[in-house]
Design an enzyme around this catalytic site. Structure first.
Site, PDB file in Angstrom:
ATOM      1  N   GLY A  93      -9.603  -2.691  -7.346  1.00 52.62           N
ATOM      2  CA  GLY A  93      -9.914  -2.653  -5.912  1.00 52.62           C
ATOM      3  C   GLY A  93      -8.753  -2.123  -5.090  1.00 52.62           C
ATOM      4  N   ASN A 113      10.850  -1.315 -17.516  1.00 53.50           N
ATOM      5  CA  ASN A 113      10.252  -1.750 -18.780  1.00 53.50           C
ATOM      6  C   ASN A 113      10.233  -0.654 -19.849  1.00 53.50           C
ATOM      7  OD1 ASN A 113       8.123  -3.314 -20.511  1.00 53.50           O
ATOM      8  ND2 ASN A 113       7.169  -1.337 -20.053  1.00 53.50           N
ATOM      9  N   TYR A 124      19.320   1.659 -30.636  1.00 51.40           N
ATOM     10  CA  TYR A 124      18.562   0.765 -29.746  1.00 51.40           C
ATOM     11  C   TYR A 124      19.474  -0.309 -29.166  1.00 51.40           C
ATOM     12  CZ  TYR A 124      14.782  -2.377 -28.265  1.00 51.40           C
ATOM     13  OH  TYR A 124      13.933  -3.194 -27.537  1.00 51.40           O
ATOM     14  N   ALA A 125      20.257  -0.968 -30.045  1.00 54.91           N
ATOM     15  CA  ALA A 125      21.103  -2.071 -29.575  1.00 54.91           C
ATOM     16  C   ALA A 125      22.149  -1.583 -28.587  1.00 54.91           C
ATOM     17  CB  ALA A 125      21.779  -2.753 -30.764  1.00 54.91           C
TER      18      ALA A 125
HETATM   19  N1  LIG Z   1       8.038  -5.593 -28.424  1.00 63.03           N
HETATM   20  C1  LIG Z   1       9.119  -6.346 -28.565  1.00 63.03           C
HETATM   21  O1  LIG Z   1       9.188  -7.246 -29.429  1.00 63.03           O
HETATM   22  C2  LIG Z   1      10.307  -6.148 -27.644  1.00 63.03           C
HETATM   23  C3  LIG Z   1      11.419  -6.986 -27.828  1.00 63.03           C
HETATM   24  C4  LIG Z   1      12.524  -6.849 -26.982  1.00 63.03           C
HETATM   25  C5  LIG Z   1      12.490  -5.899 -25.984  1.00 63.03           C
HETATM   26  N2  LIG Z   1      11.397  -5.095 -25.829  1.00 63.03           N
HETATM   27  C6  LIG Z   1      11.419  -4.117 -24.740  1.00 63.03           C
HETATM   28  O2  LIG Z   1      10.258  -4.290 -23.951  1.00 63.03           O
HETATM   29  C7  LIG Z   1       9.918  -3.049 -23.310  1.00 63.03           C
HETATM   30  C8  LIG Z   1       8.455  -2.738 -23.584  1.00 63.03           C
HETATM   31  O3  LIG Z   1       8.315  -2.524 -24.981  1.00 63.03           O
HETATM   32  P1  LIG Z   1       6.910  -2.609 -25.731  1.00 63.03           P
HETATM   33  O4  LIG Z   1       7.073  -3.568 -26.815  1.00 63.03           O
HETATM   34  O5  LIG Z   1       5.804  -2.749 -24.761  1.00 63.03           O
HETATM   35  O6  LIG Z   1       6.890  -1.135 -26.394  1.00 63.03           O
HETATM   36  P2  LIG Z   1       5.747  -0.055 -26.551  1.00 63.03           P
HETATM   37  O7  LIG Z   1       4.446  -0.707 -26.816  1.00 63.03           O
HETATM   38  O8  LIG Z   1       6.273   0.921 -27.526  1.00 63.03           O
HETATM   39  O9  LIG Z   1       5.659   0.607 -25.082  1.00 63.03           O
HETATM   40  C9  LIG Z   1       6.729   1.361 -24.599  1.00 63.03           C
HETATM   41  C10 LIG Z   1       6.327   1.921 -23.252  1.00 63.03           C
HETATM   42  O10 LIG Z   1       7.435   2.688 -22.761  1.00 63.03           O
HETATM   43  C11 LIG Z   1       6.916   3.938 -22.324  1.00 63.03           C
HETATM   44  N3  LIG Z   1       7.900   5.018 -22.361  1.00 63.03           N
HETATM   45  C12 LIG Z   1       8.541   5.545 -23.430  1.00 63.03           C
HETATM   46  N4  LIG Z   1       9.319   6.578 -23.039  1.00 63.03           N
HETATM   47  C13 LIG Z   1       9.144   6.698 -21.701  1.00 63.03           C
HETATM   48  C14 LIG Z   1       9.663   7.573 -20.715  1.00 63.03           C
HETATM   49  N5  LIG Z   1      10.503   8.569 -21.037  1.00 63.03           N
HETATM   50  N6  LIG Z   1       9.270   7.392 -19.430  1.00 63.03           N
HETATM   51  C15 LIG Z   1       8.410   6.421 -19.089  1.00 63.03           C
HETATM   52  N7  LIG Z   1       7.860   5.581 -19.981  1.00 63.03           N
HETATM   53  C16 LIG Z   1       8.238   5.717 -21.260  1.00 63.03           C
HETATM   54  C17 LIG Z   1       5.752   4.236 -23.262  1.00 63.03           C
HETATM   55  O11 LIG Z   1       4.950   5.214 -22.674  1.00 63.03           O
HETATM   56  P3  LIG Z   1       4.038   6.258 -23.522  1.00 63.03           P
HETATM   57  O12 LIG Z   1       2.734   5.570 -23.728  1.00 63.03           O
HETATM   58  O13 LIG Z   1       3.958   7.453 -22.634  1.00 63.03           O
HETATM   59  O14 LIG Z   1       4.757   6.525 -24.814  1.00 63.03           O
HETATM   60  C18 LIG Z   1       5.117   2.853 -23.337  1.00 63.03           C
HETATM   61  O15 LIG Z   1       4.274   2.638 -22.243  1.00 63.03           O
HETATM   62  C19 LIG Z   1      10.882  -2.019 -23.884  1.00 63.03           C
HETATM   63  O16 LIG Z   1      11.963  -1.828 -23.002  1.00 63.03           O
HETATM   64  C20 LIG Z   1      11.373  -2.660 -25.168  1.00 63.03           C
HETATM   65  O17 LIG Z   1      12.632  -2.172 -25.573  1.00 63.03           O
HETATM   66  C21 LIG Z   1      10.312  -5.197 -26.637  1.00 63.03           C
END
Ligand SMILES: NC(=O)c1ccc[n+]([C@@H]2O[C@H](COP(=O)([O-])OP(=O)(O)OC[C@H]3O[C@@H](n4cnc5c(N)ncnc54)[C@H](OP(=O)(O)O)[C@@H]3O)[C@@H](O)[C@H]2O)c1
Length: 231
Positions: free
Chosen positions: A49, A83, A153-154
């Site tokens: 909406g 994010n 990454y780290a």
């Molecule tokens: N999953 C975990 O256990 C975990 C743990 C600790 C921290 N994190 C952090 O949480 C955050 C979200 O991660 P997630 O688990 O949701 O990962 P994910 O499912 O791989 O999603 C990553 C997101 O980031 C977007 N992205 C990548 N490159 C980008 C760019 N250049 N510009 C804009 N967007 C971009 C992707 O978009 P596209 O669809 O276009 O690729 C996707 O929407 C990240 O920062 C990750 O490091 C995750």
């Protein structure tokens, strides 16, 4: 009700944050690299909406971030959630087989990306009067984390932690609260099915933390539970 800008909202945690925050009555500016390919996010926008809108922003490109800022204009942003993230896989980021192009990419997206977005949207955040910047980081950034990590990454996440604590020092006196948030181990494309939390339950817990932030939290490194994370 707050106006909340989220990066990387097409899928994973970012999508769930956008969907749930809009459902809670917030105005959500959901940004993603390519809205044309973000079918699920666009469907959430259609069902909202008008409280959730989708905007193109590649956090790895200064030009793209500036274009998104121009599209959104001077609208005050109460909460920015950095994010967007990438994980290039472990084999290319261990000692002995480092993929340096991937390392540069991860630093660009997860270290420079959040800074780029803050720099462009700072006038919007200051216009809020009580702006909050939440950067989604990781337990792997902590010196206290004693498991094997991907160096790319780290180091990108550790760099974000340092940059954001510096921003907390610089912006705290201007009424901005800057926080680092380890969101939990979540079953997204990044972490896979072995992780602990479903994206919807992780988003709900992280939202409780984000909505409850006060200036007293400025500079803190928090967990999805609201507890402080060890550095
Ligand atoms: N999953 C975990 O256990 C975990 C743990 C600790 C921290 N994190 C952090 O949480 C955050 C979200 O991660 P997630 O688990 O949701 O990962 P994910 O499912 O791989 O999603 C990553 C997101 O980031 C977007 N992205 C990548 N490159 C980008 C760019 N250049 N510009 C804009 N967007 C971009 C992707 O978009 P596209 O669809 O276009 O690729 C996707 O929407 C990240 O920062 C990750 O490091 C995750």
């Amino acid at each position: 009700m707050a106006t909340i800008l989220i990066t990387g909202a097409a899928r994973g945690l970012g999508y769930e944050l956008a969907r749930q925050l809009a459902g809670r009555g917030h105005r959500v500016l959901a940004t993603c690299r390519d809205p044309r390919r973000a079918d699920t996010l666009r469907a959430a926008a259609d069902a909202s909406g008008g409280t959730l809108t989708v905007h193109a922003m590649d956090v790895g490109s200064t030009e793209s971030v500036k274009a998104c800022r121009a599209e959104i204009g001077d609208m005050p942003v109460d909460i920015l959630v950095n994010n967007a993230g990438v994980w290039g896989g472990l084999p290319g980021q261990v000692l002995g087989s480092m993929d340096y192009d991937n390392w540069a990419h991860e630093l660009n997206i997860m270290l420079m990306g959040p800074f780029r977005v803050v720099e462009s949207f700072l006038p919007n955040i200051l216009a809020s009067g009580a702006g909050r910047i939440v950067s989604i980081t990781s337990q792997t950034a902590a010196h206290s984390y004693d498991h094997v990590v991907g160096y790319a990454y780290a180091s990108a996440k550790a760099g974000t932690n340092r940059v954001m604590t510096a921003l907390a020092q610089e912006l705290g006196c201007k009424g901005v609260t800057v926080v680092l948030l380890h969101p939990g181990w979540i079953r997204t494309e990044m972490a896979g099915a072995v992780a602990d939390l479903e994206p919807d339950e992780a988003a709900a817990m992280n939202i409780a933390v984000i909505e409850g932030l006060t200036p007293a939290d400025n500079g803190k490194f928090l967990k999805w539970t609201g507890d402080e994370h060890a550095w």
